[in-house]
Design an enzyme around this catalytic site. Structure first.
Site, PDB file in Angstrom:
ATOM      1  N   ASP A  67       0.844  -1.194   0.000  1.00 21.90           N
ATOM      2  CA  ASP A  67       0.000   0.000   0.000  1.00 21.90           C
ATOM      3  C   ASP A  67       0.877   1.240   0.000  1.00 21.90           C
ATOM      4  OD1 ASP A  67      -2.492  -1.116   0.019  1.00 21.90           O
ATOM      5  OD2 ASP A  67      -2.897  -0.764   2.140  1.00 21.90           O
ATOM      6  N   ILE A  68       0.468   2.275  -0.727  1.00 18.99           N
ATOM      7  CA  ILE A  68       1.133   3.573  -0.613  1.00 18.99           C
ATOM      8  C   ILE A  68       0.690   4.194   0.711  1.00 18.99           C
ATOM      9  CG2 ILE A  68       1.413   5.857  -1.636  1.00 18.99           C
ATOM     10  CD1 ILE A  68       0.705   4.558  -4.349  1.00 18.99           C
ATOM     11  N   ASN A 122      -4.440  12.784  -1.532  1.00 16.28           N
ATOM     12  CA  ASN A 122      -5.651  13.232  -2.224  1.00 16.28           C
ATOM     13  C   ASN A 122      -6.298  14.411  -1.516  1.00 16.28           C
ATOM     14  OD1 ASN A 122      -5.698  11.495  -4.437  1.00 16.28           O
ATOM     15  ND2 ASN A 122      -6.774   9.878  -3.327  1.00 16.28           N
ATOM     16  N   HIS A 171      -7.174  14.969  -6.210  1.00 15.07           N
ATOM     17  CA  HIS A 171      -7.140  13.659  -6.865  1.00 15.07           C
ATOM     18  C   HIS A 171      -6.229  13.615  -8.083  1.00 15.07           C
ATOM     19  CE1 HIS A 171     -10.082  11.490  -4.403  1.00 15.07           C
ATOM     20  NE2 HIS A 171     -10.684  12.662  -4.270  1.00 15.07           N
ATOM     21  N   ASP A 195      -3.457  10.719  -8.752  1.00 14.92           N
ATOM     22  CA  ASP A 195      -3.275   9.928  -9.976  1.00 14.92           C
ATOM     23  C   ASP A 195      -1.814   9.931 -10.415  1.00 14.92           C
ATOM     24  OD1 ASP A 195      -5.960   9.412  -9.988  1.00 14.92           O
ATOM     25  OD2 ASP A 195      -6.446  10.776 -11.639  1.00 14.92           O
ATOM     26  N   GLU A 215      -4.893   2.355  -3.884  1.00 10.42           N
ATOM     27  CA  GLU A 215      -3.444   2.497  -3.749  1.00 10.42           C
ATOM     28  C   GLU A 215      -2.760   1.176  -3.432  1.00 10.42           C
ATOM     29  OE1 GLU A 215      -5.056   3.439   0.443  1.00 10.42           O
ATOM     30  OE2 GLU A 215      -5.739   3.370  -1.635  1.00 10.42           O
ATOM     31  N   ARG A 251      14.046  -3.640  -1.823  1.00 17.52           N
ATOM     32  CA  ARG A 251      14.476  -2.820  -2.960  1.00 17.52           C
ATOM     33  C   ARG A 251      13.324  -1.954  -3.464  1.00 17.52           C
ATOM     34  NH1 ARG A 251      17.165  -7.663  -4.359  1.00 17.52           N
ATOM     35  NH2 ARG A 251      15.550  -8.202  -5.913  1.00 17.52           N
TER      36      ARG A 251
END
Length: 331
Positions: free
Chosen positions: A201-202, A209, A214, A218, A244, A264
């Site tokens: 997950d980011i 956002n 938004h 993106d 995400e 990495r």
């Protein structure tokens, strides 16, 4: 005039490979077509056969139990060598097939009609065929129906390929990614080949956002996906599973190797400067699960990696966690 594409086996196999369809589960779009062949032509068996290097593999089959056969005994291997349909009214009286084990034994093929499945660039990747256990003729009208249905098979192959890519990130869609997982589950079951799944997950993506809008979110999705694409090995598979959340499938990798790879990815994302005013930086949290006897469905495998991802996020984010064999206690 010589049709060179009928004799270019390397290019034909590359064309088949672009569909990324071998060893995927049955799909209704293809099964409906073989069911129509069986019903309209009045045959007990119909298959969508794709001709791989040393086998024919059935994407769809009705009336046949086998999922594949060796290529050298496949009627469809003859069909792909021409642009025209192959019709065999009586296999027992045809020298090419009279001693074929598919004729002398199960499924006792006696008559056959097959049409080649030609890609838009002209390579015969397989066939749609009708098979009977008694001698019979196939009239021109029936062959025309088979050709039209064969064109529908190719359309489905093309639509399936287009639908596999997420428009924003360029990564595989969730559906396509899970199909790749299913292939590696099959390889594990059959040959015990290793593979590992990374879920990530980011971190704090909602904050991006909410703070920057938004469109900025993106851009972050695109840049993170591009970063992962640059970082992964050629045979690693990147998918966007939703929002995400991404997945990376690592063939021939155990948990320790996957952990090093995940680090990495994690470091590369953290070092990324994303063009924006002001420039944006993000991190990601990774959960890892190696395939195993308790992870031989895509749902179970994802669930195991998700447990580890949860641990990574709750351990401070921007880090890697590995699920244990029982997927209960991440490292």
């Amino acid at each position: 005039m010589l049709d060179t594409k009928l004799n270019d086996e390397a290019a034909r196999l590359a064309a088949l490979g672009r569909y990324e369809i071998l060893d995927t589960p049955p799909e209704p779009a293809f099964d409906r077509i073989t069911q129509l062949v069986r019903s309209i032509l009045g045959v007990p068996m119909s298959v969508v056969s794709l001709i791989d290097g040393d086998r024919q593999w059935f994407k769809s089959r009705t009336g046949i139990d086998a999922t594949e056969t060796p290529r050298d005994i496949a009627f469809c291997n003859h069909t792909i060598r021409d642009r025209m349909p192959l019709v065999v009214p009586d296999a027992c009286s045809d020298q090419r097939f009279s001693s074929n084990p598919l004729v002398t034994g199960d499924p006792n093929i006696r008559s056959y009609a097959g049409v080649p499945l030609a890609t838009p660039d002209g390579y015969n990747v397989g066939t749609l065929c009708a098979i009977d256990t008694v001698p019979r003729e196939f009239d021109p009208g029936q062959i025309a129906i088979l050709e039209n249905l064969g064109a529908l098979v190719v359309e489905q192959l093309e639509l399936r390929r287009i639908a596999e890519r997420d428009h924003l990130s360029g990564a595989l869609t969730r559906r396509a990614f899970v199909a790749e997982m299913d292939k590696h589950i099959a390889l594990f079951r059959r040959y015990a080949r290793p593979a590992s799944l990374l879920l990530f997950d980011i971190d704090h993506f909602k904050r991006v956002n909410d703070t920057h809008g938004h469109p900025a979110g993106d851009v972050v999705i695109r840049e993170v996906a591009a970063c992962c694409d640059r970082t992964k090995r050629p045979n690693d598979i990147l998918g966007r599973l939703g929002g995400e959340e991404f997945g990376v499938l690592l063939p021939e990798s155990n948990a320790a190797q996957a952990g090093a790879a995940a680090q990495r990815f994690c470091d590369a994302i953290a070092a990324l400067e994303i063009a924006h005013i002001p420039p944006l930086r993000v991190t990601a949290s990774f959960g890892i699960a190696e395939i195993g006897p308790d992870r031989i469905s895509s749902d179970a495998w994802i669930a195991a990696a998700d447990v580890a991802l949860y641990a990574a996020k709750h351990g401070g984010r921007n880090r890697v966690a590995i699920a244990k064999t029982d997927a209960a206690q991440p490292d």
